[in-house]
Design a protein around this motif. Sequence first.
Motif, mmCIF file in Angstrom:
data_model
loop_
_atom_site.group_PDB
_atom_site.id
_atom_site.type_symbol
_atom_site.label_atom_id
_atom_site.label_comp_id
_atom_site.label_asym_id
_atom_site.label_seq_id
_atom_site.Cartn_x
_atom_site.Cartn_y
_atom_site.Cartn_z
ATOM 1 N N ALA A 31 0.867 -1.184 0.000
ATOM 2 C CA ALA A 31 0.000 0.000 0.000
ATOM 3 C C ALA A 31 0.898 1.227 0.000
ATOM 4 C CB ALA A 31 -0.893 -0.001 1.228
ATOM 5 N N ARG A 32 0.826 2.011 -1.055
ATOM 6 C CA ARG A 32 1.707 3.181 -1.188
ATOM 7 C C ARG A 32 1.544 4.142 -0.018
ATOM 8 N NH1 ARG A 32 2.337 8.313 -3.712
ATOM 9 N NH2 ARG A 32 4.312 8.420 -4.847
ATOM 10 N N ALA A 33 0.311 4.330 0.443
ATOM 11 C CA ALA A 33 0.043 5.281 1.532
ATOM 12 C C ALA A 33 0.714 4.875 2.839
ATOM 13 C CB ALA A 33 -1.460 5.409 1.733
ATOM 14 N N ARG A 34 1.092 3.614 2.972
ATOM 15 C CA ARG A 34 1.718 3.140 4.214
ATOM 16 C C ARG A 34 3.243 3.106 4.142
ATOM 17 N NH1 ARG A 34 -1.506 -2.346 5.336
ATOM 18 N NH2 ARG A 34 -3.549 -1.608 4.720
ATOM 19 N N LEU A 35 3.829 3.447 2.985
ATOM 20 C CA LEU A 35 5.285 3.454 2.869
ATOM 21 C C LEU A 35 5.860 4.639 3.640
ATOM 22 C CD1 LEU A 35 5.782 2.620 -0.914
ATOM 23 C CD2 LEU A 35 6.192 1.117 1.037
ATOM 24 N N ALA A 36 6.992 4.425 4.284
ATOM 25 C CA ALA A 36 7.664 5.480 5.035
ATOM 26 C C ALA A 36 8.739 6.141 4.170
ATOM 27 C CB ALA A 36 8.311 4.880 6.286
ATOM 28 N N GLU A 37 9.042 7.389 4.465
ATOM 29 C CA GLU A 37 10.091 8.112 3.745
ATOM 30 C C GLU A 37 11.392 7.325 3.810
ATOM 31 O OE1 GLU A 37 12.837 12.046 4.369
ATOM 32 O OE2 GLU A 37 10.754 12.167 5.018
ATOM 33 N N GLY A 38 12.055 7.199 2.659
ATOM 34 C CA GLY A 38 13.336 6.516 2.576
ATOM 35 C C GLY A 38 13.232 5.014 2.457
ATOM 36 N N GLU A 39 12.038 4.481 2.577
ATOM 37 C CA GLU A 39 11.859 3.037 2.517
ATOM 38 C C GLU A 39 12.168 2.524 1.116
ATOM 39 O OE1 GLU A 39 8.980 0.174 4.944
ATOM 40 O OE2 GLU A 39 8.071 1.966 4.127
ATOM 41 N N ARG A 40 12.879 1.404 1.051
ATOM 42 C CA ARG A 40 13.258 0.805 -0.235
ATOM 43 C C ARG A 40 12.470 -0.480 -0.430
ATOM 44 N NH1 ARG A 40 19.030 -0.525 -2.913
ATOM 45 N NH2 ARG A 40 18.421 -2.378 -4.061
ATOM 46 N N ILE A 41 11.932 -0.632 -1.636
ATOM 47 C CA ILE A 41 11.228 -1.855 -2.030
ATOM 48 C C ILE A 41 11.957 -2.412 -3.250
ATOM 49 C CG2 ILE A 41 9.069 -2.852 -2.858
ATOM 50 C CD1 ILE A 41 8.817 -1.756 -0.031
ATOM 51 N N ASP A 42 12.485 -3.623 -3.126
ATOM 52 C CA ASP A 42 13.153 -4.289 -4.244
ATOM 53 C C ASP A 42 12.119 -5.031 -5.080
ATOM 54 O OD1 ASP A 42 15.676 -3.453 -3.442
ATOM 55 O OD2 ASP A 42 16.024 -5.228 -2.235
ATOM 56 N N GLY A 43 12.309 -4.984 -6.425
ATOM 57 C CA GLY A 43 11.439 -5.724 -7.323
ATOM 58 C C GLY A 43 11.779 -7.200 -7.326
ATOM 59 N N PRO A 44 10.894 -8.038 -7.760
ATOM 60 C CA PRO A 44 9.586 -7.660 -8.283
ATOM 61 C C PRO A 44 8.620 -7.289 -7.163
ATOM 62 C CG PRO A 44 9.831 -10.052 -8.374
ATOM 63 C CD PRO A 44 11.132 -9.482 -7.877
ATOM 64 N N ALA A 45 7.799 -6.271 -7.434
ATOM 65 C CA ALA A 45 6.808 -5.813 -6.459
ATOM 66 C C ALA A 45 5.736 -4.996 -7.169
ATOM 67 C CB ALA A 45 7.470 -4.965 -5.382
ATOM 68 N N GLY A 57 9.797 -3.969 -11.671
ATOM 69 C CA GLY A 57 10.353 -5.178 -12.264
ATOM 70 C C GLY A 57 11.460 -5.784 -11.414
ATOM 71 N N PRO A 58 11.871 -7.009 -11.738
ATOM 72 C CA PRO A 58 12.879 -7.708 -10.960
ATOM 73 C C PRO A 58 14.259 -7.043 -10.995
ATOM 74 C CG PRO A 58 12.151 -9.058 -12.809
ATOM 75 C CD PRO A 58 11.325 -7.826 -12.802
ATOM 76 N N SER A 59 14.517 -6.187 -11.962
ATOM 77 C CA SER A 59 15.825 -5.528 -12.035
ATOM 78 C C SER A 59 15.754 -4.068 -11.578
ATOM 79 C CB SER A 59 16.363 -5.606 -13.464
ATOM 80 O OG SER A 59 15.488 -4.940 -14.348
ATOM 81 N N ALA A 60 14.798 -3.765 -10.685
ATOM 82 C CA ALA A 60 14.627 -2.390 -10.215
ATOM 83 C C ALA A 60 14.306 -2.379 -8.724
ATOM 84 C CB ALA A 60 13.507 -1.712 -10.995
ATOM 85 N N HIS A 61 14.386 -1.170 -8.152
ATOM 86 C CA HIS A 61 13.904 -0.941 -6.793
ATOM 87 C C HIS A 61 13.346 0.473 -6.738
ATOM 88 C CE1 HIS A 61 17.960 0.870 -6.335
ATOM 89 N NE2 HIS A 61 17.335 1.681 -5.485
ATOM 90 N N VAL A 62 12.504 0.738 -5.757
ATOM 91 C CA VAL A 62 11.961 2.082 -5.567
ATOM 92 C C VAL A 62 12.227 2.530 -4.135
ATOM 93 C CG1 VAL A 62 10.129 1.889 -7.291
ATOM 94 C CG2 VAL A 62 9.645 1.280 -4.935
#
Length: 75
Positions: A31-45, A57-62
């Motif tokens: 849930a995007r609204a629950r992400l904290a500042e600076g939090e990293r999410i590795d793909g796939p997601a 995608g599997p070769s990215a992170h946000v």
Amino acid sequence: ADQATGGDALIERRPAWFAEIGGFVETPVYARARLAEGERIDGPALIEEAESTSFVGPSAHVRLDRFGILIMRFH
């Protein structure tokens, strides 16, 4: 690479198609609204909000920046 986070933002896991992998992968959904500042999410997601879904995608992170913008990087 950093370990994927997302703690409280994780909603579920469900199959999603990734061409790079050549099939369906059990994928975390956040849930995007629950992400904290600076939090990293590795793909796939998948990152969901009312108006859209971000496909990581599997070769990215946000990371969520201090303005609430998702910054995607490819590796």
